[in-house]
Design a protein around this motif. Structure first.
Motif, PDB file in Angstrom:
ATOM      1  N   LEU A 251       0.816  -1.222   0.000  1.00  0.00           N
ATOM      2  CA  LEU A 251       0.000   0.000   0.000  1.00  0.00           C
ATOM      3  C   LEU A 251       0.847   1.268   0.000  1.00  0.00           C
ATOM      4  N   LEU A 252       2.140   1.111  -0.270  1.00  0.00           N
ATOM      5  CA  LEU A 252       2.999   2.275  -0.454  1.00  0.00           C
ATOM      6  C   LEU A 252       2.857   2.776  -1.888  1.00  0.00           C
ATOM      7  N   GLY A 253       3.275   4.015  -2.118  1.00  0.00           N
ATOM      8  CA  GLY A 253       3.318   4.513  -3.482  1.00  0.00           C
ATOM      9  C   GLY A 253       4.317   3.706  -4.294  1.00  0.00           C
ATOM     10  N   ASN A 254       4.155   3.713  -5.613  1.00  0.00           N
ATOM     11  CA  ASN A 254       5.105   3.013  -6.465  1.00  0.00           C
ATOM     12  C   ASN A 254       6.049   4.013  -7.141  1.00  0.00           C
ATOM     13  N   ARG A 255       6.854   3.529  -8.062  1.00  0.00           N
ATOM     14  CA  ARG A 255       7.851   4.361  -8.723  1.00  0.00           C
ATOM     15  C   ARG A 255       7.199   5.554  -9.428  1.00  0.00           C
ATOM     16  N   GLN A 261       5.984  12.898  -6.967  1.00  0.00           N
ATOM     17  CA  GLN A 261       6.186  13.580  -5.687  1.00  0.00           C
ATOM     18  C   GLN A 261       7.588  14.178  -5.600  1.00  0.00           C
ATOM     19  N   LEU A 262       8.570  13.470  -6.160  1.00  0.00           N
ATOM     20  CA  LEU A 262       9.939  13.984  -6.130  1.00  0.00           C
ATOM     21  C   LEU A 262      10.045  15.276  -6.941  1.00  0.00           C
ATOM     22  N   ASP A 263       9.379  15.312  -8.092  1.00  0.00           N
ATOM     23  CA  ASP A 263       9.404  16.537  -8.900  1.00  0.00           C
ATOM     24  C   ASP A 263       8.857  17.721  -8.114  1.00  0.00           C
ATOM     25  N   ASP A 317       7.703  12.534   5.397  1.00  0.00           N
ATOM     26  CA  ASP A 317       8.650  11.842   4.525  1.00  0.00           C
ATOM     27  C   ASP A 317       7.893  10.936   3.547  1.00  0.00           C
ATOM     28  N   LEU A 318       8.451  10.760   2.365  1.00  0.00           N
ATOM     29  CA  LEU A 318       7.801   9.967   1.317  1.00  0.00           C
ATOM     30  C   LEU A 318       8.459   8.597   1.208  1.00  0.00           C
ATOM     31  N   ILE A 319       7.638   7.561   1.070  1.00  0.00           N
ATOM     32  CA  ILE A 319       8.139   6.188   0.979  1.00  0.00           C
ATOM     33  C   ILE A 319       7.487   5.510  -0.216  1.00  0.00           C
ATOM     34  N   ALA A 320       8.259   4.742  -0.962  1.00  0.00           N
ATOM     35  CA  ALA A 320       7.699   4.004  -2.096  1.00  0.00           C
ATOM     36  C   ALA A 320       8.401   2.662  -2.232  1.00  0.00           C
ATOM     37  N   ARG A 321       7.677   1.697  -2.765  1.00  0.00           N
ATOM     38  CA  ARG A 321       8.289   0.427  -3.158  1.00  0.00           C
ATOM     39  C   ARG A 321       8.449   0.476  -4.671  1.00  0.00           C
ATOM     40  N   ILE A 322       9.676   0.366  -5.147  1.00  0.00           N
ATOM     41  CA  ILE A 322       9.931   0.575  -6.577  1.00  0.00           C
ATOM     42  C   ILE A 322      10.367  -0.694  -7.292  1.00  0.00           C
ATOM     43  N   GLY A 323      10.468  -1.784  -6.568  1.00  0.00           N
ATOM     44  CA  GLY A 323      10.862  -3.047  -7.189  1.00  0.00           C
ATOM     45  C   GLY A 323      10.520  -4.183  -6.251  1.00  0.00           C
ATOM     46  N   GLY A 324      10.934  -5.394  -6.618  1.00  0.00           N
ATOM     47  CA  GLY A 324      10.615  -6.562  -5.797  1.00  0.00           C
ATOM     48  C   GLY A 324      10.991  -6.387  -4.340  1.00  0.00           C
ATOM     49  N   ASP A 325      12.260  -6.056  -4.079  1.00  0.00           N
ATOM     50  CA  ASP A 325      12.731  -5.891  -2.699  1.00  0.00           C
ATOM     51  C   ASP A 325      13.428  -4.538  -2.524  1.00  0.00           C
ATOM     52  N   GLU A 326      13.010  -3.555  -3.298  1.00  0.00           N
ATOM     53  CA  GLU A 326      13.651  -2.241  -3.263  1.00  0.00           C
ATOM     54  C   GLU A 326      12.647  -1.173  -2.825  1.00  0.00           C
ATOM     55  N   ASP A 376      24.108  16.761  -4.742  1.00  0.00           N
ATOM     56  CA  ASP A 376      24.492  15.699  -5.679  1.00  0.00           C
ATOM     57  C   ASP A 376      23.748  15.746  -7.003  1.00  0.00           C
ATOM     58  N   GLY A 377      22.705  16.544  -7.096  1.00  0.00           N
ATOM     59  CA  GLY A 377      21.915  16.614  -8.328  1.00  0.00           C
ATOM     60  C   GLY A 377      20.532  17.157  -8.046  1.00  0.00           C
ATOM     61  N   ASP A 378      19.795  17.451  -9.100  1.00  0.00           N
ATOM     62  CA  ASP A 378      18.463  18.017  -8.907  1.00  0.00           C
ATOM     63  C   ASP A 378      17.457  17.503  -9.936  1.00  0.00           C
ATOM     64  N   ASP A 379      17.646  16.258 -10.409  1.00  0.00           N
ATOM     65  CA  ASP A 379      16.608  15.670 -11.257  1.00  0.00           C
ATOM     66  C   ASP A 379      16.532  14.170 -10.978  1.00  0.00           C
ATOM     67  N   TRP A 380      15.401  13.604 -11.347  1.00  0.00           N
ATOM     68  CA  TRP A 380      15.066  12.208 -11.028  1.00  0.00           C
ATOM     69  C   TRP A 380      16.145  11.230 -11.465  1.00  0.00           C
ATOM     70  N   ALA A 381      16.550  11.314 -12.720  1.00  0.00           N
ATOM     71  CA  ALA A 381      17.484  10.328 -13.264  1.00  0.00           C
ATOM     72  C   ALA A 381      18.819  10.351 -12.532  1.00  0.00           C
ATOM     73  N   VAL A 382      19.359  11.552 -12.303  1.00  0.00           N
ATOM     74  CA  VAL A 382      20.661  11.671 -11.645  1.00  0.00           C
ATOM     75  C   VAL A 382      20.582  11.203 -10.201  1.00  0.00           C
ATOM     76  N   LEU A 383      19.534  11.620  -9.490  1.00  0.00           N
ATOM     77  CA  LEU A 383      19.410  11.261  -8.081  1.00  0.00           C
ATOM     78  C   LEU A 383      19.225   9.754  -7.906  1.00  0.00           C
TER      79      LEU A 383
END
Length: 675
Positions: A251-255, A261-263, A317-326, A376-383
């Motif tokens: 029930l967490l947000g996904n990728r 939300q990151l944007d 704080d924001l939490i998401a599950r973005i993969g099987g165990d990530e 360290d950066g300011d966009d999704w891909a780099v972060l």
């Protein structure tokens, strides 16, 4: 021909005023002449507008629906017309609304009506499938129909003399109503979605249109509100969004949701000069737990980890599950690295507490990578790349620890700098080529109907470079505009060659974000079509869902201008953005492409199956044909066919290849994938 048209530009009204009524004199002149409703869904391609194309284009008018207004003796008093700034075909409800509105306007114009006609009109309005409400010029209710009573629970006696404010659910800002009243008091129509409530207090969504009625002195005498309950449509959209943006297991947000939300947080941090941290967590030895205790136990462990993350972190704080165990965490508004390290330690301790899975007690640990924003950066891909690299450093250091990203660990940054220069040279050195991947009709015989143009880079030393490597760099450098224009011309040129060889097939070209917002986009497309003699009707432009959420007014205008060129439009990667159903209804797309990430795990992932079937059904309701991406198995193909998906592409059907290799498919019509 003359009339009152307060919503139209004065120069337009002046130009048509006094024109003789007759067939071919626009939609209104033709409707008045023939006594029949005239639907000009696309003015620029409608013969009855042949003499007025320049005038309507100048006025920004692209479609017109005109309904004759009949008097009590069936004489034609005039016409009632609705114009749109974009090509638009009415549905049955629109036509019913036009007919009802013209009858109501006839009442206001004649002020006399025989009893029989009044009864007919009353019966039509009473039996209308839409809610009708009429007020006086002060907004006091004079009439509501049966549908209004059925939906709201209010009878006419209960609301007569009151204002529509009794329906106010209290969920809409006062500024919204002020803007609405400003529009209708100026004599203009107003259309929009509004949140109302029934007599019992039940909230519902209403699609509402309000039209002021003017007398012969142009004074407002009444307002007519026509609306329909769209709560079911809204609920369907919410369910699609729930499936698309949340992980059903934890029930967490996904990728997808986390990226949105990151944007937002990136813009907020830039505006307020604050810093935040991004955590990338990967469970250690999760595969071993799955293999030994089973997938059910693995699922319960993931749910337990999600619970501990929520229990340890702040609500902000924001939490998401973005993969099987990530998992990924955004730690907002932090003081610095010391505070971040303290939180990381707390997470490692909380997660490492034993978890009881059935009769087995398991101690789970995670490797945690941290990257700081904006350091360290300011966009999704780099972060994401930074956090991922830091997480792998934690793995290499023995697991169950955290590591901050450092630039020394990132050899890819050096490679990127080298690639930037090589990309600049590649355009001049003609190192790029175009491969094509066919899109197939899949409901009956398999037959290629479109070729999607995909750019490839033949590096003189490295060989084939993955588009995933160089496209983002080209975007950042601004080279994507020049590269995209080259791909467009290549596709048009080779499309012309196919026509000359006897093949009439669409060519699909992807537009990048920078291309789409390029002021010269329309001119460049026109030039490419003219230069290569390629018909606009065979060019399809693919626009990603995320692009249409930027600068909404510009997007709507650009899409309609592209449509006027005669090209077809496809919304790409659908489901990876956050567009609303009401917004999509305004856009002139022909096709919707279901993102390959939803198709990839069919039939294993039931959630993806539900999302895909829901998206196909929604697209069909919007009048769009559906193209599924990433078809790799017969099971996926069978599922898509069962759900009425018209077209598809993927490795199961054909891989991207040079045009010469693709030619072998163009003469083939296959009854099954085995042919």
């Amino acid at each position: 021909m003359s009339g009152a048209a307060p919503s139209l530009p004065a120069f337009y009204s002046d130009a048509v005023n006094g024109l003789a009524i007759g067939e071919g004199v626009g939609a209104c002149g033709t409707a008045a002449s023939t006594g029949e409703m005239v639907i000009s869904a696309d003015i620029q391609n409608d013969p009855c507008w042949a003499d007025f194309k320049e005038l309507t284009a100048k006025a920004g008018l692209a479609s017109c629906w005109s309904q004759p207004i009949f008097g009590s003796s069936h004489e034609i008093l005039g016409t009632f017309a609705i114009y749109h700034g974009y090509p638009h075909q009415p549905n049955n409800d629109h036509i019913a609304m036009m007919e009802q509105a013209s009858q109501l306007v006839s009442l206001a114009l004649e002020r006399k009506q025989v009893e029989g006609d009044l009864q007919k009109l009353s019966r039509a309005v009473e039996q209308s499938p839409t809610m009708v409400l009429i007020t006086d010029e002060r907004g006091k209710i004079e009439y509501v129909n049966e549908e209004f009573t059925d939906v709201t629970g209010y009878s006419l006696d209960e609301v007569r003399g009151k204002t529509p404010a009794i329906l106010n659910a209290g969920e809409t800002a006062p500024e919204f109503y002020k803007e609405m009243w400003d529009v209708i008091l100026e004599g203009h129509d107003w259309h929009g979605e509004i949140r109302n409530k029934t007599k019992s207090g039940q909230p519902y969504w209403s699609m509402l249109s309000i039209s002021p009625i003017l007398d012969e002195t142009h004074t407002i005498t009444h307002f007519i509100g026509v609306s329909e309950d769209i709560s079911a449509q809204k609920k369907t959209l919410e369910q699609i969004e729930q499936l698309a943006f949340y992980d059903p297991l934890t029930l967490l947000g996904n990728r997808r949701l986390f990226k949105e939300q990151l944007d937002i947080e990136l813009k907020k941090a830039k505006r307020n000069s604050t810093i935040f941290a991004l955590f990338y967590l990967d469970l250690d030895n999760f595969k071993q737990i799955n293999d030994t205790l089973g997938h059910d136990a693995g699922d319960r462990l993931l749910q337990a980890i999600a619970g501990r993350l929520k229990g340890t972190l702040r609500q902000s704080d924001l939490i998401a599950r973005i993969g099987g165990d990530e998992f990924i965490v955004l730690l907002a508004d932090v003081a610095g690295a010391a505070e971040v390290a303290s939180v990381a330690n707390k997470l490692l301790q909380a997660i490492s507490q034993p978890v009881l899975l059935g009769s087995s007690e398991v101690k789970a640990t995670v490797s945690l990578g941290i990257t700081m924003v904006p350091t360290d950066g300011d966009d999704w891909a780099v972060l994401m790349k930074n956090a991922d690299l830091a997480m792998y450093r934690a793995k290499h250091k023995g697991r169950n620890n955290f590591q901050f990203f450092t630039h020394e660990m990132n050899d890819e940054v050096v490679n990127r700098a080298s690639m930037e220069q090589e990309l600049r040279n590649a355009l001049n050195n003609k190192e790029f080529c175009v491969h094509y991947q066919p899109q197939w009709s899949i409901l009956k015989e398999l037959q290629p109907v479109c070729l999607e143009a995909l750019v490839r880079w033949n590096h003189p030393e490295r060989g084939q470079v993955s588009p995933a490597e160089f496209i983002p760099v080209a975007e950042d450098l601004g080279l994507i505009v020049e590269l995209g224009e080259w791909v467009l011309n290549e596709a048009c040129s080779q499309g012309r060659l196919l026509i000359d060889a006897g093949y009439s097939i669409r060519m699909a070209v992807n537009l990048s974000m920078r291309q789409f917002f390029d002021p010269e986009l329309l001119n460049k497309i026109k030039k490419a079509l003219e230069l290569h003699g390629f018909p606009a009707s065979l060019l399809e432009l693919e626009i990603t869902e995320s692009m249409i959420m930027e600068e909404v007014d510009v997007v709507v205008d650009t899409l309609h201008q592209l449509k006027l060129l005669g090209v077809s439009l496809s919304i790409d990667d659908f489901g990876t953005g956050y567009s609303s159903l009401s917004y999509l209804k305004r856009l002139p797309f022909d096709h919707l492409k279901v993102d390959g990430s939803f198709v990839r795990d069919i039939p294993q992932d039931k959630s993806d199956m539900e999302i895909t079937s829901a998206v196909i059904a929604m697209a069909h309701k919007l009048g769009l044909k559906v193209i599924a991406e990433g078809i790799e198995t017969h099971e996926q193909m069978a599922f898509l066919r069962e759900n009425g998906c018209e077209m598809g592409q993927g490795f199961l059907l054909a891989r991207p290849a040079p045009l010469d290799d693709i030619m072998k498919y163009l003469d083939v019509e296959m009854d099954s994938l085995g042919d």
